[in-house]
Design a protein around this motif. Structure first.
Motif, PDB file in Angstrom:
ATOM      1  N   LEU A  64      36.305  33.815  33.548  1.00 23.29           N
ATOM      2  CA  LEU A  64      36.472  33.617  34.992  1.00 23.29           C
ATOM      3  C   LEU A  64      35.091  33.567  35.638  1.00 23.29           C
ATOM      4  CD1 LEU A  64      39.410  36.108  35.756  1.00 23.29           C
ATOM      5  CD2 LEU A  64      39.536  33.617  35.656  1.00 23.29           C
ATOM      6  N   PRO A  65      34.317  32.542  35.363  1.00 27.39           N
ATOM      7  CA  PRO A  65      32.931  32.507  35.846  1.00 27.39           C
ATOM      8  C   PRO A  65      32.831  32.613  37.356  1.00 27.39           C
ATOM      9  CG  PRO A  65      33.640  30.350  35.045  1.00 27.39           C
ATOM     10  CD  PRO A  65      34.688  31.325  34.632  1.00 27.39           C
ATOM     11  N   GLY A  66      32.167  33.674  37.800  1.00 25.57           N
ATOM     12  CA  GLY A  66      31.954  33.876  39.223  1.00 25.57           C
ATOM     13  C   GLY A  66      33.065  34.601  39.939  1.00 25.57           C
ATOM     14  N   TYR A  67      34.114  35.032  39.212  1.00 22.91           N
ATOM     15  CA  TYR A  67      35.259  35.654  39.870  1.00 22.91           C
ATOM     16  C   TYR A  67      35.631  37.021  39.296  1.00 22.91           C
ATOM     17  CZ  TYR A  67      36.123  31.211  42.219  1.00 22.91           C
ATOM     18  OH  TYR A  67      36.004  30.082  43.002  1.00 22.91           O
ATOM     19  N   ASP A  68      34.797  37.579  38.432  1.00 17.97           N
ATOM     20  CA  ASP A  68      35.114  38.877  37.841  1.00 17.97           C
ATOM     21  C   ASP A  68      33.824  39.462  37.283  1.00 17.97           C
ATOM     22  OD1 ASP A  68      36.047  40.965  35.958  1.00 17.97           O
ATOM     23  OD2 ASP A  68      38.034  40.120  36.338  1.00 17.97           O
ATOM     24  N   PRO A  69      33.499  40.726  37.590  1.00 21.81           N
ATOM     25  CA  PRO A  69      32.249  41.295  37.090  1.00 21.81           C
ATOM     26  C   PRO A  69      32.227  41.476  35.578  1.00 21.81           C
ATOM     27  CG  PRO A  69      33.566  42.994  38.150  1.00 21.81           C
ATOM     28  CD  PRO A  69      34.228  41.679  38.444  1.00 21.81           C
ATOM     29  N   MET A  70      33.388  41.407  34.919  1.00 21.89           N
ATOM     30  CA  MET A  70      33.388  41.475  33.463  1.00 21.89           C
ATOM     31  C   MET A  70      32.912  40.159  32.853  1.00 21.89           C
ATOM     32  SD  MET A  70      34.176  44.536  33.403  1.00 21.89           S
ATOM     33  CE  MET A  70      34.033  44.774  31.642  1.00 21.89           C
ATOM     34  N   ASP A  71      32.809  39.118  33.663  1.00 23.90           N
ATOM     35  CA  ASP A  71      32.182  37.854  33.274  1.00 23.90           C
ATOM     36  C   ASP A  71      30.720  37.895  33.706  1.00 23.90           C
ATOM     37  OD1 ASP A  71      32.170  34.721  32.887  1.00 23.90           O
ATOM     38  OD2 ASP A  71      31.432  35.114  34.920  1.00 23.90           O
ATOM     39  N   GLY A  72      29.836  37.274  32.929  1.00 22.21           N
ATOM     40  CA  GLY A  72      28.411  37.351  33.221  1.00 22.21           C
ATOM     41  C   GLY A  72      28.041  36.835  34.600  1.00 22.21           C
ATOM     42  N   ASP A  73      28.579  35.669  34.981  1.00 26.43           N
ATOM     43  CA  ASP A  73      28.264  35.107  36.291  1.00 26.43           C
ATOM     44  C   ASP A  73      28.839  35.973  37.405  1.00 26.43           C
ATOM     45  OD1 ASP A  73      27.284  33.246  38.169  1.00 26.43           O
ATOM     46  OD2 ASP A  73      29.188  32.165  38.180  1.00 26.43           O
ATOM     47  N   GLY A  74      30.045  36.482  37.199  1.00 26.55           N
ATOM     48  CA  GLY A  74      30.638  37.367  38.196  1.00 26.55           C
ATOM     49  C   GLY A  74      29.864  38.661  38.355  1.00 26.55           C
ATOM     50  N   ALA A  75      29.304  39.171  37.240  1.00 25.17           N
ATOM     51  CA  ALA A  75      28.487  40.382  37.316  1.00 25.17           C
ATOM     52  C   ALA A  75      27.228  40.125  38.130  1.00 25.17           C
ATOM     53  CB  ALA A  75      28.134  40.859  35.912  1.00 25.17           C
ATOM     54  N   ARG A  76      26.595  38.974  37.914  1.00 20.77           N
ATOM     55  CA  ARG A  76      25.390  38.640  38.677  1.00 20.77           C
ATOM     56  C   ARG A  76      25.698  38.440  40.159  1.00 20.77           C
ATOM     57  NH1 ARG A  76      20.539  39.974  36.589  1.00 20.77           N
ATOM     58  NH2 ARG A  76      20.732  39.914  34.319  1.00 20.77           N
ATOM     59  N   THR A  82      35.876  37.659  51.956  1.00 21.82           N
ATOM     60  CA  THR A  82      36.321  38.643  52.944  1.00 21.82           C
ATOM     61  C   THR A  82      35.370  39.814  53.103  1.00 21.82           C
ATOM     62  OG1 THR A  82      37.617  39.712  51.199  1.00 21.82           O
ATOM     63  CG2 THR A  82      38.760  38.108  52.594  1.00 21.82           C
ATOM     64  N   ASP A  83      34.464  40.033  52.152  1.00 22.24           N
ATOM     65  CA  ASP A  83      33.527  41.150  52.230  1.00 22.24           C
ATOM     66  C   ASP A  83      32.247  40.746  51.500  1.00 22.24           C
ATOM     67  OD1 ASP A  83      34.111  41.322  49.526  1.00 22.24           O
ATOM     68  OD2 ASP A  83      34.884  43.368  49.588  1.00 22.24           O
ATOM     69  N   PRO A  84      31.202  41.594  51.502  1.00 23.92           N
ATOM     70  CA  PRO A  84      29.950  41.194  50.848  1.00 23.92           C
ATOM     71  C   PRO A  84      30.096  40.882  49.364  1.00 23.92           C
ATOM     72  CG  PRO A  84      29.578  43.075  52.294  1.00 23.92           C
ATOM     73  CD  PRO A  84      31.061  42.878  52.221  1.00 23.92           C
ATOM     74  N   PHE A  85      31.112  41.403  48.715  1.00 25.61           N
ATOM     75  CA  PHE A  85      31.265  41.195  47.276  1.00 25.61           C
ATOM     76  C   PHE A  85      31.951  39.858  46.986  1.00 25.61           C
ATOM     77  CE2 PHE A  85      31.352  45.862  47.999  1.00 25.61           C
ATOM     78  CZ  PHE A  85      30.056  46.096  47.551  1.00 25.61           C
ATOM     79  N   ASP A  86      33.151  39.658  47.500  1.00 25.66           N
ATOM     80  CA  ASP A  86      33.770  38.345  47.313  1.00 25.66           C
ATOM     81  C   ASP A  86      33.136  37.285  48.208  1.00 25.66           C
ATOM     82  OD1 ASP A  86      35.405  38.656  45.177  1.00 25.66           O
ATOM     83  OD2 ASP A  86      37.272  38.219  46.231  1.00 25.66           O
ATOM     84  N   GLY A  87      32.220  37.693  49.061  1.00 19.41           N
ATOM     85  CA  GLY A  87      31.411  36.712  49.776  1.00 19.41           C
ATOM     86  C   GLY A  87      30.539  35.894  48.849  1.00 19.41           C
ATOM     87  N   MET A  88      30.451  36.314  47.581  1.00 21.87           N
ATOM     88  CA  MET A  88      29.609  35.629  46.603  1.00 21.87           C
ATOM     89  C   MET A  88      30.406  34.777  45.615  1.00 21.87           C
ATOM     90  SD  MET A  88      26.693  36.507  47.648  1.00 21.87           S
ATOM     91  CE  MET A  88      25.706  35.829  46.315  1.00 21.87           C
ATOM     92  N   VAL A  89      31.722  34.632  45.800  1.00 20.53           N
ATOM     93  CA  VAL A  89      32.496  33.808  44.864  1.00 20.53           C
ATOM     94  C   VAL A  89      32.059  32.348  44.974  1.00 20.53           C
ATOM     95  CG1 VAL A  89      34.496  35.346  44.854  1.00 20.53           C
ATOM     96  CG2 VAL A  89      34.374  33.487  46.534  1.00 20.53           C
ATOM     97  N   PRO A  90      32.162  31.575  43.882  1.00 25.19           N
ATOM     98  CA  PRO A  90      31.715  30.175  43.919  1.00 25.19           C
ATOM     99  C   PRO A  90      32.430  29.336  44.964  1.00 25.19           C
ATOM    100  CG  PRO A  90      32.080  30.898  41.660  1.00 25.19           C
ATOM    101  CD  PRO A  90      32.607  31.980  42.543  1.00 25.19           C
ATOM    102  N   ALA A  91      33.735  29.566  45.145  1.00 21.90           N
ATOM    103  CA  ALA A  91      34.506  28.800  46.126  1.00 21.90           C
ATOM    104  C   ALA A  91      35.734  29.605  46.511  1.00 21.90           C
ATOM    105  CB  ALA A  91      34.926  27.448  45.556  1.00 21.90           C
ATOM    106  N   GLU A  92      36.154  29.461  47.760  1.00 17.32           N
ATOM    107  CA  GLU A  92      37.390  30.094  48.199  1.00 17.32           C
ATOM    108  C   GLU A  92      38.584  29.265  47.726  1.00 17.32           C
ATOM    109  OE1 GLU A  92      36.482  32.415  52.281  1.00 17.32           O
ATOM    110  OE2 GLU A  92      36.541  30.228  52.475  1.00 17.32           O
ATOM    111  N   GLY A  93      39.704  29.935  47.525  1.00 15.43           N
ATOM    112  CA  GLY A  93      40.902  29.208  47.138  1.00 15.43           C
ATOM    113  C   GLY A  93      41.796  30.028  46.237  1.00 15.43           C
ATOM    114  N   VAL A  94      42.724  29.348  45.583  1.00 18.42           N
ATOM    115  CA  VAL A  94      43.708  29.974  44.703  1.00 18.42           C
ATOM    116  C   VAL A  94      43.315  29.722  43.256  1.00 18.42           C
ATOM    117  CG1 VAL A  94      46.121  29.945  43.948  1.00 18.42           C
ATOM    118  CG2 VAL A  94      45.565  29.840  46.394  1.00 18.42           C
ATOM    119  N   LEU A  95      43.251  30.792  42.479  1.00 20.57           N
ATOM    120  CA  LEU A  95      42.951  30.697  41.057  1.00 20.57           C
ATOM    121  C   LEU A  95      44.241  30.723  40.250  1.00 20.57           C
ATOM    122  CD1 LEU A  95      40.028  33.274  40.607  1.00 20.57           C
ATOM    123  CD2 LEU A  95      39.889  30.874  41.303  1.00 20.57           C
ATOM    124  N   VAL A  96      44.278  29.920  39.200  1.00 19.06           N
ATOM    125  CA  VAL A  96      45.319  30.007  38.181  1.00 19.06           C
ATOM    126  C   VAL A  96      44.599  30.221  36.860  1.00 19.06           C
ATOM    127  CG1 VAL A  96      47.252  28.881  37.033  1.00 19.06           C
ATOM    128  CG2 VAL A  96      46.826  28.439  39.459  1.00 19.06           C
TER     129      VAL A  96
END
Length: 457
Positions: free
Chosen positions: A166-178, A247-261
């Motif tokens: 889940l690149p950019g959407y979970d801290p257990m992923d490298g991009d999400g952690a960064r 919605t907050d400083p943390f998910d303010g860093m997601v690659p794009a807003e929207g619905v994930l599947v």
């Protein structure tokens, strides 16, 4: 893989660790800086808390807390700082996990790392390594992202070692952690942070509202956190549908807003199926799975979605729930919800009762009482109460009447009237009244009408 939930307080020893071959003497208040980074770290000028504790509270919605103490700094002769850090702890320290904090991550063997299940060293059975800054300049604007701290501590304290796709959407992923984002619904569920809000949807159509994962959970009554759909490929695979907003400083860093599947295999193996997120009007379609997810509208704090999972042609005996919503006769009643996952074709009789009750007679002749309690189609109608102990398979007809009445026609052609009086499933429905003296077995059809009417053909 057994993941350990983090609900409540977890304790860890925190040791500032330095490598004599690489590091120079840190500032005199180094232990204080490390303690601040862990527990409370207000940003100069804004006062925004940048600590790991604040990050943990946001991700867990206040359900998880870190406790511990910062011990004096320790110097190692080389990059293997973990062993000197463990051995530096005083006797009787009482900790089983240790966090070694380096000044910076530049160089070999200095990035985030975690290792659990080791042979105890001075009572420590697992350790993690993080850094305060990204380079030797130790500048305040070049701190190691707090999501990296999260990834390593979650590895260590929750036993989740798999890296989700889940690149950019979970801290257990490298991009999400960064990026230091919120965790996904499946990760939060594993950690015990979503006790409610994830809705299971087996088959049919579900129109629902997603509450963005970065907002406080569980969601309001008219929303869900995520939808989980079982895969046709294997029993241990599921699809998750969730909404992400800045919605907050943390998910303010997601690659794009929207619905994930995304697909989850064996509990922890995660693969993103959208690239990266769906916006309003867009659809994810998987013909092999019979799965279609459409974002129908943007909402404040979430998204309206339609999730359709076609019936699996390899499964029979499912109980389906249709709704004649228009009540005009002009439309096509379709897109059922599956509320019974299989085996219903084996019953000898099935007929309705009042208040969402479903009566069934099994092969042993017992009268069973099911309840479609949720009336949402999201659950499996199961776990019946036995209200008739046997012999019900011998009847020629069984059909409902008003006020919990059950009509039956026996082999002699008599019309019998039973009453499910308790409506709790606790008793034996028996001792009928004979209200028709004979000949009722000759009818082709018998069914109820309103006001105690019985129709016959």
């Amino acid at each position: 893989m057994a993941v350990t939930p983090w609900v409540g307080v977890r304790r860890i020893a925190i040791v500032p660790a330095l490598n004599r071959q690489v590091d120079r003497e840190p500032p005199a208040d180094w232990e204080y800086q490390v303690r601040s980074r862990v527990f409370y770290d207000p940003e100069p000028g804004t006062g925004r808390d940048r600590s790991f504790q604040h990050y943990l509270h946001a991700l867990s919605y206040g359900r998880a807390h870190l406790d511990g103490e910062v011990f004096p700094r320790v110097w190692a002769e080389d990059a293997e700082v973990n062993v000197p850090a463990m051995r530096s702890l005083p006797p009787g320290h009482g900790y089983q996990a240790l966090l070694a904090v380096l000044p910076h991550e530049a160089g070999e063997h200095r990035g985030g790392h975690a290792f659990g299940g080791i042979s105890p060293v001075n009572g420590i059975k697992g350790w993690a390594r993080v850094a305060m800054f990204s380079n030797p300049l130790l500048r305040d604007d070049q701190r190691q992202p707090i999501g990296v701290w999260g990834q390593e501590l979650f590895h260590l304290l929750c036993d989740l070692w798999e890296h989700p796709g889940l690149p950019g959407y979970d801290p257990m992923d490298g991009d999400g952690a960064r990026r230091s984002t919120h965790a996904s619904a499946t990760t939060k569920r594993l950690f015990g942070w979503l006790p409610a809000g994830v809705v299971d949807h087996a088959e049919g159509r579900l129109d629902t509202n997603l509450h963005a994962i970065g907002l406080v959970q569980p969601p309001p009554p008219d929303r869900v956190t995520a939808v989980r759909v079982p895969s046709r490929r294997a029993a241990n695979r599921f699809f998750f549908v969730e909404g992400r907003l800045r919605t907050d400083p943390f998910d303010g860093m997601v690659p794009a807003e929207g619905v994930l599947v995304y697909e989850v295999n064996d509990t922890v193996k995660v693969t993103l199926r959208t690239g990266p997120a769906l916006s309003t009007g867009q659809t994810y379609d998987d013909p092999d799975e019979g799965l279609r997810v459409t974002v129908t509208d943007n909402l404040t704090g979430g998204f309206a979605v339609s999730v359709f999972h076609a019936p699996d042609p390899t499964v029979s005996g499912r109980l389906l729930r249709y709704v004649d919503a228009s009540q005009t006769g002009g439309g096509d009643v379709s897109s059922p919800q599956v509320i019974g996952l299989g085996g219903w074709q084996q019953f000898r009789f099935l007929f309705p009762g009042a208040d969402n009750v479903i009566y069934a007679v099994d092969q042993a002749g017992r009268l069973l009482r099911y309840v479609d309690a949720s009336q949402t189609g999201g659950g499996d109608v199961s776990n019946p109460q036995i209200i008739g102990q046997g012999g019900w398979q011998q009847f020629r007809f069984l059909f409902p009447g008003a006020d919990n009445v059950i009509y039956a026609v026996d082999q002699a052609g008599r019309l019998l009237r039973y009453v499910d009086a308790s409506q709790t499933g606790g008793g034996d429905v028996s001792n009928p009244q004979i209200i028709g003296q004979g000949g009722w077995q000759q009818f082709r059809f018998l069914f109820p009408g309103a006001d105690n009417v019985i129709y016959a053909v």
